[in-house]
Design a protein around this motif. Structure first.
Motif, PDB file in Angstrom:
ATOM      1  N   GLY A  33      -4.219 -31.153 -32.214  1.00 44.51           N
ATOM      2  CA  GLY A  33      -5.017 -31.540 -31.718  1.00 44.51           C
ATOM      3  C   GLY A  33      -4.159 -31.542 -29.968  1.00 44.51           C
ATOM      4  O   GLY A  33      -5.188 -31.053 -28.458  1.00 44.51           O
ATOM      5  N   PHE A  34      -3.157 -32.123 -30.397  1.00 37.51           N
ATOM      6  CA  PHE A  34      -2.154 -32.134 -28.750  1.00 37.51           C
ATOM      7  C   PHE A  34      -1.953 -30.393 -27.699  1.00 37.51           C
ATOM      8  O   PHE A  34      -2.358 -30.551 -26.694  1.00 37.51           O
ATOM      9  N   TRP A  35      -1.951 -30.167 -28.770  1.00 35.96           N
ATOM     10  CA  TRP A  35      -1.353 -27.979 -28.543  1.00 35.96           C
ATOM     11  C   TRP A  35      -3.061 -27.623 -28.167  1.00 35.96           C
ATOM     12  O   TRP A  35      -2.425 -26.815 -26.955  1.00 35.96           O
ATOM     13  N   LEU A  36      -3.980 -28.340 -28.675  1.00 35.57           N
ATOM     14  CA  LEU A  36      -5.271 -27.759 -28.308  1.00 35.57           C
ATOM     15  C   LEU A  36      -5.396 -27.930 -26.439  1.00 35.57           C
ATOM     16  O   LEU A  36      -6.263 -27.486 -25.365  1.00 35.57           O
ATOM     17  N   ILE A  37      -5.123 -29.407 -26.672  1.00 33.82           N
ATOM     18  CA  ILE A  37      -5.046 -29.759 -24.874  1.00 33.82           C
ATOM     19  C   ILE A  37      -4.784 -29.432 -24.173  1.00 33.82           C
ATOM     20  O   ILE A  37      -5.005 -29.298 -23.055  1.00 33.82           O
ATOM     21  N   ALA A  38      -3.526 -28.975 -24.549  1.00 31.62           N
ATOM     22  CA  ALA A  38      -2.276 -28.320 -23.831  1.00 31.62           C
ATOM     23  C   ALA A  38      -2.868 -27.342 -23.503  1.00 31.62           C
ATOM     24  O   ALA A  38      -2.748 -26.769 -21.556  1.00 31.62           O
ATOM     25  N   ILE A  39      -2.838 -26.527 -24.521  1.00 28.94           N
ATOM     26  CA  ILE A  39      -3.305 -25.105 -23.494  1.00 28.94           C
ATOM     27  C   ILE A  39      -4.277 -25.068 -23.170  1.00 28.94           C
ATOM     28  O   ILE A  39      -4.366 -24.431 -22.197  1.00 28.94           O
ATOM     29  N   LEU A  40      -5.473 -25.493 -23.052  1.00 26.55           N
ATOM     30  CA  LEU A  40      -7.289 -26.138 -22.553  1.00 26.55           C
ATOM     31  C   LEU A  40      -6.374 -25.904 -20.988  1.00 26.55           C
ATOM     32  O   LEU A  40      -6.894 -25.149 -20.413  1.00 26.55           O
ATOM     33  N   CYS A  41      -6.060 -27.080 -21.236  1.00 24.91           N
ATOM     34  CA  CYS A  41      -5.300 -27.327 -19.718  1.00 24.91           C
ATOM     35  C   CYS A  41      -4.743 -26.524 -18.496  1.00 24.91           C
ATOM     36  O   CYS A  41      -5.331 -26.156 -17.570  1.00 24.91           O
ATOM     37  N   VAL A  42      -3.687 -26.253 -19.665  1.00 25.76           N
ATOM     38  CA  VAL A  42      -2.858 -24.978 -18.343  1.00 25.76           C
ATOM     39  C   VAL A  42      -4.294 -24.199 -18.121  1.00 25.76           C
ATOM     40  O   VAL A  42      -4.152 -23.438 -16.530  1.00 25.76           O
ATOM     41  N   LEU A  43      -4.402 -23.347 -19.162  1.00 27.71           N
ATOM     42  CA  LEU A  43      -5.530 -22.890 -18.842  1.00 27.71           C
ATOM     43  C   LEU A  43      -6.664 -22.454 -18.009  1.00 27.71           C
ATOM     44  O   LEU A  43      -7.119 -21.884 -16.785  1.00 27.71           O
ATOM     45  N   PHE A  44      -7.695 -23.919 -18.367  1.00 28.59           N
ATOM     46  CA  PHE A  44      -8.537 -23.987 -17.264  1.00 28.59           C
ATOM     47  C   PHE A  44      -7.585 -24.348 -15.984  1.00 28.59           C
ATOM     48  O   PHE A  44      -8.557 -24.262 -14.679  1.00 28.59           O
ATOM     49  N   TYR A  45      -6.580 -25.588 -15.166  1.00 24.27           N
ATOM     50  CA  TYR A  45      -6.147 -25.901 -14.342  1.00 24.27           C
ATOM     51  C   TYR A  45      -5.571 -24.212 -13.164  1.00 24.27           C
ATOM     52  O   TYR A  45      -5.508 -23.779 -12.490  1.00 24.27           O
ATOM     53  N   SER A  46      -5.109 -23.519 -14.102  1.00 23.63           N
ATOM     54  CA  SER A  46      -4.563 -22.201 -13.423  1.00 23.63           C
ATOM     55  C   SER A  46      -6.145 -21.502 -13.212  1.00 23.63           C
ATOM     56  O   SER A  46      -5.817 -20.649 -12.291  1.00 23.63           O
ATOM     57  N   SER A  47      -7.140 -21.250 -13.945  1.00 26.45           N
ATOM     58  CA  SER A  47      -8.037 -20.160 -13.658  1.00 26.45           C
ATOM     59  C   SER A  47      -8.956 -21.085 -12.535  1.00 26.45           C
ATOM     60  O   SER A  47      -9.550 -20.690 -11.662  1.00 26.45           O
ATOM     61  N   LEU A  48      -9.172 -22.798 -11.864  1.00 26.53           N
ATOM     62  CA  LEU A  48      -9.421 -23.536 -10.705  1.00 26.53           C
ATOM     63  C   LEU A  48      -8.187 -23.431  -9.599  1.00 26.53           C
ATOM     64  O   LEU A  48      -8.504 -23.604  -8.928  1.00 26.53           O
ATOM     65  N   ARG A  49      -7.303 -24.649  -9.583  1.00 25.89           N
ATOM     66  CA  ARG A  49      -6.143 -25.225  -8.624  1.00 25.89           C
ATOM     67  C   ARG A  49      -5.419 -23.894  -7.852  1.00 25.89           C
ATOM     68  O   ARG A  49      -6.450 -24.127  -6.463  1.00 25.89           O
ATOM     69  N   PRO A  50      -4.849 -22.873  -8.660  1.00 27.81           N
ATOM     70  CA  PRO A  50      -4.795 -21.710  -7.422  1.00 27.81           C
ATOM     71  C   PRO A  50      -5.589 -21.479  -6.860  1.00 27.81           C
ATOM     72  O   PRO A  50      -5.741 -20.830  -5.536  1.00 27.81           O
ATOM     73  N   PHE A  51      -6.948 -21.066  -7.263  1.00 29.13           N
ATOM     74  CA  PHE A  51      -8.269 -20.511  -6.458  1.00 29.13           C
ATOM     75  C   PHE A  51      -8.285 -21.086  -5.156  1.00 29.13           C
ATOM     76  O   PHE A  51      -8.949 -20.616  -4.672  1.00 29.13           O
ATOM     77  N   LEU A  52      -8.437 -22.811  -5.835  1.00 30.06           N
ATOM     78  CA  LEU A  52      -8.614 -23.403  -4.344  1.00 30.06           C
ATOM     79  C   LEU A  52      -7.559 -23.075  -3.317  1.00 30.06           C
ATOM     80  O   LEU A  52      -7.776 -23.164  -2.296  1.00 30.06           O
ATOM     81  N   LYS A  53      -6.096 -22.887  -3.144  1.00 26.65           N
ATOM     82  CA  LYS A  53      -5.598 -21.970  -2.551  1.00 26.65           C
ATOM     83  C   LYS A  53      -5.717 -20.747  -1.645  1.00 26.65           C
ATOM     84  O   LYS A  53      -5.330 -20.819  -0.492  1.00 26.65           O
ATOM     85  N   PHE A  54      -6.552 -20.227  -2.617  1.00 37.64           N
ATOM     86  CA  PHE A  54      -6.885 -18.970  -1.714  1.00 37.64           C
ATOM     87  C   PHE A  54      -8.403 -18.696  -0.681  1.00 37.64           C
ATOM     88  O   PHE A  54      -9.022 -17.168  -0.873  1.00 37.64           O
ATOM     89  N   ALA A  55      -9.341 -20.215  -2.360  1.00 38.32           N
ATOM     90  CA  ALA A  55     -10.731 -20.105  -1.922  1.00 38.32           C
ATOM     91  C   ALA A  55     -10.577 -19.450  -0.274  1.00 38.32           C
ATOM     92  O   ALA A  55     -12.079 -18.936   0.474  1.00 38.32           O
ATOM     93  N   SER A  56     -10.286 -20.066   0.770  1.00 38.74           N
ATOM     94  CA  SER A  56     -10.224 -19.959   2.160  1.00 38.74           C
ATOM     95  C   SER A  56     -10.667 -18.755   2.649  1.00 38.74           C
ATOM     96  O   SER A  56     -11.008 -17.664   2.843  1.00 38.74           O
ATOM     97  N   ASP A  57      -9.407 -18.667   2.422  1.00 32.73           N
ATOM     98  CA  ASP A  57      -9.413 -16.678   2.549  1.00 32.73           C
ATOM     99  C   ASP A  57     -10.348 -16.003   1.718  1.00 32.73           C
ATOM    100  O   ASP A  57     -10.715 -15.219   2.024  1.00 32.73           O
TER     101      ASP A  57
END
Length: 463
Positions: A251-275
């Motif tokens: 369960g810990f690893w599923l949470i960890a993998i879900l975390c990296v995939l979700f935040y990779s899809s959204l947090r970096p997007f914020l860095k480029f969204a204005s552009d």
């Protein structure tokens, strides 16, 4: 009342960190403009390296791993003071580089990380990245520390609601940075937002000292082991076997993998969204910043609301699954050459905000259901470490993709970059579904209400 006072103080500290984290995000177009036009002449590859540098030290020096162990061994007071101080120092270095180093001086790097890092780079970018990396170490360790503070004060109470409030204040920091940074830069120069961010981090550092004083007085006043800063007996008994238990927990690893995939899809997007908005919709940077700020502003109300939903009615794994599905849909719609109007972009940002509220409001309070309290600092640090891999590599990858899809006039086609983000969203949706299935088999209780499960939580944390 003491619980909520502590929550406000530590959430304010974290909010100041998120202000600085996103202070440069809406300035990407300005930074890439020629020096003669008030910019710094950064390339898309250099900006991508800078955005990803937040995580470099956390990954290659294992700073989050050591930070988690320090937290479990030395307690919240020492770890928090160290982390908030590092955030402040890193922000000052970042500001110094942009303000005082020439954008015309270059250096050659021996390591390019398979081409993701530019081999020939501005010294200004490199030093800025050094400061941002130092800030990243402090910010993530502060995040781990704050998570443990909230968990220990609210276990058996309104834990998801409390974490929802903390996340909402962090999103307020993001929204303020994205919306106000272009305004400050237009009035006082591109380095001015960094100076403002450093000043706010100084306020956060002072507020954490206020927390230390308040906590020390509480310890002196009571004899019921209410000192949540010093390591408890269960914290002190943390051993290497506890680390192995964490690593063996599916369960810990599923949470960890879900975390990296979700935040990779959204947090970096914020860095480029204005552009993205500037290139796709032809609007100015200030307007783009305000449209993108709809995303975090929407989470300010929604995150505590979804946290309350989790507390009262449960369904945490379902909330995460729905949130991952929404972010994937938004990425795919923005990748398509349809409805190229600002109202459509604004609607997408609103839906992003719903996703950005659903997943964190359910994901972070779910970790204490899977991992006992004495292992929580290390567990959070490993999750943050895995998350940082995505936060480092994805901005660099997308920066290179944007650079390869930019024409001679400087106009960038964001179709492929948005499909890259969508790919991470699809993967996060798949792992959210897997987590739901494993929860049914293992009985973690992710679908159970937090307040109803008070006795279960207390027994888990005494292991």
């Amino acid at each position: 009342m003491r619980r909520w006072t502590v929550l406000f103080i530590v959430a304010f500290v974290m909010m100041m960190g998120y202000v600085f984290w996103d202070i440069v995000s809406p300035l990407s177009t300005t930074l890439k403009a020629p020096v003669s036009e008030g910019g710094m002449g950064w390339t898309s590859e250099e900006y991508g390296f800078y955005a990803g540098s937040y995580s470099i030290f956390n990954i290659f020096l294992l700073m989050l791993f050591w930070g988690g162990l320090i937290l479990d061994k030395c307690g919240i007071r020492f770890t928090g003071l160290l982390a908030t101080g590092m955030m402040l120092v890193g922000s000052v270095v970042n500001y110094f580089a942009v303000q005082y180093l020439s954008p015309t001086d270059y250096t050659d790097l021996p390591i390019t990380l398979f081409g993701l890092i530019p081999a020939h780079m501005k010294v200004q970018v490199l030093v800025s990245a050094l400061g941002f990396g130092m800030f990243g170490v402090g910010c993530d360790i502060t995040g781990i520390t704050v998570s443990k503070v909230v968990t220990k004060w609210f276990t058996g109470h309104e834990l998801a609601s409390a974490m929802g409030v903390q996340v909402a204040m962090a999103r307020l920091g993001t929204a303020s940075a994205i919306s106000m940074s272009p305004v400050i830069a237009n009035a006082y120069g591109v380095s001015a937002p960094l100076l403002a961010g450093a000043a706010l981090l100084l306020m956060g550092f002072v507020m954490f000292i206020v927390y230390l004083i308040m906590d020390s007085r509480e310890t002196s006043r009571t004899r019921d082991s209410r000192d949540i800063s010093a390591p408890s007996k269960s914290d002190e008994s943390f051993t290497f076997k506890d680390l192995l238990r964490i690593l063996r927990n599916p369960g810990f690893w599923l949470i960890a993998i879900l975390c990296v995939l979700f935040y990779s899809s959204l947090r970096p997007f914020l860095k480029f969204a204005s552009d993205l908005l500037v290139n796709k919709y032809g609007i100015d940077t200030v307007t783009a910043g305000w449209i993108v700020s709809i995303l975090p502003y929407g989470t300010i109300v929604l995150t505590p609301l979804f946290g309350l939903t989790y507390d009262r009615w449960g369904r945490g794994s379902l909330l995460m699954l729905i949130g991952c599905g929404i972010v994937t849909l938004c990425h795919l719609l923005l990748a398509l050459p349809i409805l190229q109007s600002t109202w459509f972009a604004s609607l997408m940002m609103l839906l992003y905000g719903v996703s950005y509220s659903l997943v964190p409001s359910a994901m972070w309070p779910s970790v204490p259901k899977i991992v006992p309290l004495k292992q929580l600092g290390t567990a959070y640090s490993i999750i943050y470490f895995v998350q940082n891999i995505g936060l480092m590599l994805v901005p660099m990858l997308v920066g290179n993709v944007i650079g390869s899809h930019t024409d001679s006039t400087g106009h960038a086609d964001f179709t492929i970059p948005m499909l890259v983000f969508a790919g991470f969203g699809i993967a996060s949706t798949f792992f959210a579904f897997l987590l739901m299935q494993v929860d049914k088999k293992k009985g973690y209780g992710l679908s159970e209400a937090n307040v109803k499960g008070e006795k279960t939580n207390e027994s888990d944390t005494s292991d």
